[in-house]
Design a protein around this motif. Sequence first.
Motif, PDB file in Angstrom:
ATOM      1  N   GLY A 166       0.818  -1.194   0.000  1.00 41.22           N
ATOM      2  CA  GLY A 166       0.000   0.000   0.000  1.00 41.22           C
ATOM      3  C   GLY A 166       0.859   1.253   0.000  1.00 41.22           C
ATOM      4  O   GLY A 166       2.094   1.198   0.066  1.00 41.22           O
ATOM      5  N   ASP A 167       0.197   2.414  -0.094  1.00 48.92           N
ATOM      6  CA  ASP A 167       0.908   3.689  -0.091  1.00 48.92           C
ATOM      7  C   ASP A 167       1.829   3.790   1.124  1.00 48.92           C
ATOM      8  O   ASP A 167       1.443   3.438   2.236  1.00 48.92           O
ATOM      9  CB  ASP A 167      -0.095   4.844  -0.061  1.00 48.92           C
ATOM     10  CG  ASP A 167      -0.917   4.923  -1.335  1.00 48.92           C
ATOM     11  OD1 ASP A 167      -0.484   4.325  -2.342  1.00 48.92           O
ATOM     12  OD2 ASP A 167      -1.988   5.559  -1.305  1.00 48.92           O
ATOM     13  N   ALA A 168       3.048   4.248   0.886  1.00 47.13           N
ATOM     14  CA  ALA A 168       4.047   4.519   1.939  1.00 47.13           C
ATOM     15  C   ALA A 168       4.767   3.275   2.442  1.00 47.13           C
ATOM     16  O   ALA A 168       5.571   3.362   3.368  1.00 47.13           O
ATOM     17  CB  ALA A 168       3.413   5.256   3.129  1.00 47.13           C
ATOM     18  N   PHE A 169       4.506   2.080   1.831  1.00 43.79           N
ATOM     19  CA  PHE A 169       5.149   0.868   2.338  1.00 43.79           C
ATOM     20  C   PHE A 169       6.041   0.175   1.295  1.00 43.79           C
ATOM     21  O   PHE A 169       6.370  -0.993   1.431  1.00 43.79           O
ATOM     22  CB  PHE A 169       4.094  -0.118   2.857  1.00 43.79           C
ATOM     23  CG  PHE A 169       3.241   0.449   3.943  1.00 43.79           C
ATOM     24  CD1 PHE A 169       3.780   0.777   5.174  1.00 43.79           C
ATOM     25  CD2 PHE A 169       1.894   0.704   3.714  1.00 43.79           C
ATOM     26  CE1 PHE A 169       2.996   1.325   6.173  1.00 43.79           C
ATOM     27  CE2 PHE A 169       1.102   1.252   4.706  1.00 43.79           C
ATOM     28  CZ  PHE A 169       1.651   1.574   5.947  1.00 43.79           C
ATOM     29  N   LYS A 170       6.450   0.932   0.279  1.00 43.01           N
ATOM     30  CA  LYS A 170       7.315   0.342  -0.747  1.00 43.01           C
ATOM     31  C   LYS A 170       8.657  -0.078  -0.159  1.00 43.01           C
ATOM     32  O   LYS A 170       9.194  -1.146  -0.501  1.00 43.01           O
ATOM     33  CB  LYS A 170       7.528   1.330  -1.892  1.00 43.01           C
ATOM     34  CG  LYS A 170       8.344   0.726  -3.030  1.00 43.01           C
ATOM     35  CD  LYS A 170       8.458   1.689  -4.211  1.00 43.01           C
ATOM     36  CE  LYS A 170       9.243   1.045  -5.351  1.00 43.01           C
ATOM     37  NZ  LYS A 170       9.330   1.957  -6.534  1.00 43.01           N
ATOM     38  N   ALA A 171       9.219   0.751   0.717  1.00 47.55           N
ATOM     39  CA  ALA A 171      10.532   0.431   1.309  1.00 47.55           C
ATOM     40  C   ALA A 171      10.455  -0.847   2.131  1.00 47.55           C
ATOM     41  O   ALA A 171      11.357  -1.699   2.060  1.00 47.55           O
ATOM     42  CB  ALA A 171      11.011   1.598   2.178  1.00 47.55           C
ATOM     43  N   LYS A 191       4.932  -5.010  -6.340  1.00 49.95           N
ATOM     44  CA  LYS A 191       3.948  -4.231  -7.082  1.00 49.95           C
ATOM     45  C   LYS A 191       3.100  -3.402  -6.118  1.00 49.95           C
ATOM     46  O   LYS A 191       2.753  -3.854  -5.040  1.00 49.95           O
ATOM     47  CB  LYS A 191       3.044  -5.188  -7.875  1.00 49.95           C
ATOM     48  CG  LYS A 191       2.040  -4.535  -8.792  1.00 49.95           C
ATOM     49  CD  LYS A 191       1.238  -5.597  -9.527  1.00 49.95           C
ATOM     50  CE  LYS A 191       0.179  -4.964 -10.424  1.00 49.95           C
ATOM     51  NZ  LYS A 191      -0.651  -6.003 -11.099  1.00 49.95           N
ATOM     52  N   ALA A 192       2.779  -2.167  -6.538  1.00 49.32           N
ATOM     53  CA  ALA A 192       1.854  -1.347  -5.755  1.00 49.32           C
ATOM     54  C   ALA A 192       0.488  -2.019  -5.750  1.00 49.32           C
ATOM     55  O   ALA A 192       0.046  -2.582  -6.757  1.00 49.32           O
ATOM     56  CB  ALA A 192       1.765   0.052  -6.346  1.00 49.32           C
ATOM     57  N   TYR A 193      -0.184  -1.955  -4.595  1.00 51.74           N
ATOM     58  CA  TYR A 193      -1.445  -2.674  -4.414  1.00 51.74           C
ATOM     59  C   TYR A 193      -2.611  -1.872  -4.960  1.00 51.74           C
ATOM     60  O   TYR A 193      -2.878  -0.759  -4.524  1.00 51.74           O
ATOM     61  CB  TYR A 193      -1.643  -2.959  -2.929  1.00 51.74           C
ATOM     62  CG  TYR A 193      -2.826  -3.847  -2.602  1.00 51.74           C
ATOM     63  CD1 TYR A 193      -3.341  -4.744  -3.518  1.00 51.74           C
ATOM     64  CD2 TYR A 193      -3.417  -3.791  -1.344  1.00 51.74           C
ATOM     65  CE1 TYR A 193      -4.416  -5.569  -3.206  1.00 51.74           C
ATOM     66  CE2 TYR A 193      -4.478  -4.616  -1.007  1.00 51.74           C
ATOM     67  CZ  TYR A 193      -4.976  -5.497  -1.946  1.00 51.74           C
ATOM     68  OH  TYR A 193      -6.038  -6.312  -1.633  1.00 51.74           O
ATOM     69  N   GLY A 194      -3.312  -2.455  -5.940  1.00 47.98           N
ATOM     70  CA  GLY A 194      -4.506  -1.833  -6.482  1.00 47.98           C
ATOM     71  C   GLY A 194      -5.649  -2.817  -6.525  1.00 47.98           C
ATOM     72  O   GLY A 194      -5.541  -3.949  -6.057  1.00 47.98           O
ATOM     73  N   ALA A 195      -6.745  -2.413  -7.080  1.00 51.12           N
ATOM     74  CA  ALA A 195      -7.912  -3.297  -7.179  1.00 51.12           C
ATOM     75  C   ALA A 195      -7.641  -4.407  -8.200  1.00 51.12           C
ATOM     76  O   ALA A 195      -7.009  -4.202  -9.223  1.00 51.12           O
ATOM     77  CB  ALA A 195      -9.132  -2.485  -7.589  1.00 51.12           C
ATOM     78  N   GLY A 196      -8.090  -5.608  -7.885  1.00 52.64           N
ATOM     79  CA  GLY A 196      -7.996  -6.716  -8.818  1.00 52.64           C
ATOM     80  C   GLY A 196      -6.619  -7.321  -8.976  1.00 52.64           C
ATOM     81  O   GLY A 196      -6.347  -7.997  -9.974  1.00 52.64           O
TER      82      GLY A 196
END
Length: 320
Positions: A166-171, A191-196
């Motif tokens: 999720g946002d802010a947790f890439k590191a 990968k950034a978490y999105g819908a589907g």
Amino acid sequence: MKKAKRICLILILILCMTILGCSYNGSNYNHMEVNLRVTQNFGEEVIFDESVKLDKDSSALDVLMDNLEVEVAYGGGFVNAIEGLKSGFTGAKEKDRQKNDWFYFINGIMSNTGAGEYMLKSGDVIWWDYHSWDDTTFTPAVCGCFPQPFINGFGDEDPKVTILYGDAFKAEALELKNYLEKQGGKDIGLKAYGAGDLNVDDNMYIVIDTVSSIMSKAYWQGIMKNRQKTGWFAEIGEQGITGYDISESNKKIYKKDVGAVLVSGQGMGANPVWLFTAMDGNVLKNIIEDVIDKPEKLKNKAGAIYYDGDFIALPLKQEG
């Protein structure tokens, strides 16, 4: 002169073969090492926990019978007792039957094949647990074998893993990816978490996101709505995270600075989905850091609630 050189080369070759034979002989090649655990009530009582050697082409039942006293039923395809702790159902008179049995997980995934049919790989974690299955949650996957299943996977195929952040947790996601690769994980995507994004037929997933974000997604709403089938002994909500015991007769809600490590699956032998979540982003970052630094804190847990810097085992202990 040529004959002398030829003899010398032969002697050198024999010497090399002798040295190699001592350091890499057939008996070493034919042995693997796995971790065998036998517990009761999801790790509340540990009966056996050792790394053991075994021959190649050994099954989960082979390693169990080589190290513990085992009683089998139904022609050897069903483990009826380990160290004298017997099934409360199989072989008992109808009036005395209790729904207590042995279940086994390979690398944290409940097997969909008999123990005599599951062939092991070096590094596998085989966890046998004796617990009730009467009016309790079906548990297709657990977190207590971490960093498995992301190294060996389940069955013959190497695992494909995707970490969704999720946002802010890439590191933090990158740190977890690097850690798993150091343990031997090979095919790990980020990968950034999105819908589907969740396609569990193809991948194992690790999701890192806050409770507020998770609650807004239909996938996780379905997981919580069907906890009896998806294996959660917890429920996340706006007020906090609620933990349950194995029969759900006892529950406790943890508020504010709380997080959790929860695992679900689509059935026995299926790819699991792991969730690292927390009410607060800083707590979630602490969870990832603690899991990397001390993975043994998750050991023998179906899931865990993270509270006050500690991992509390799920299911909760039953009262009385």
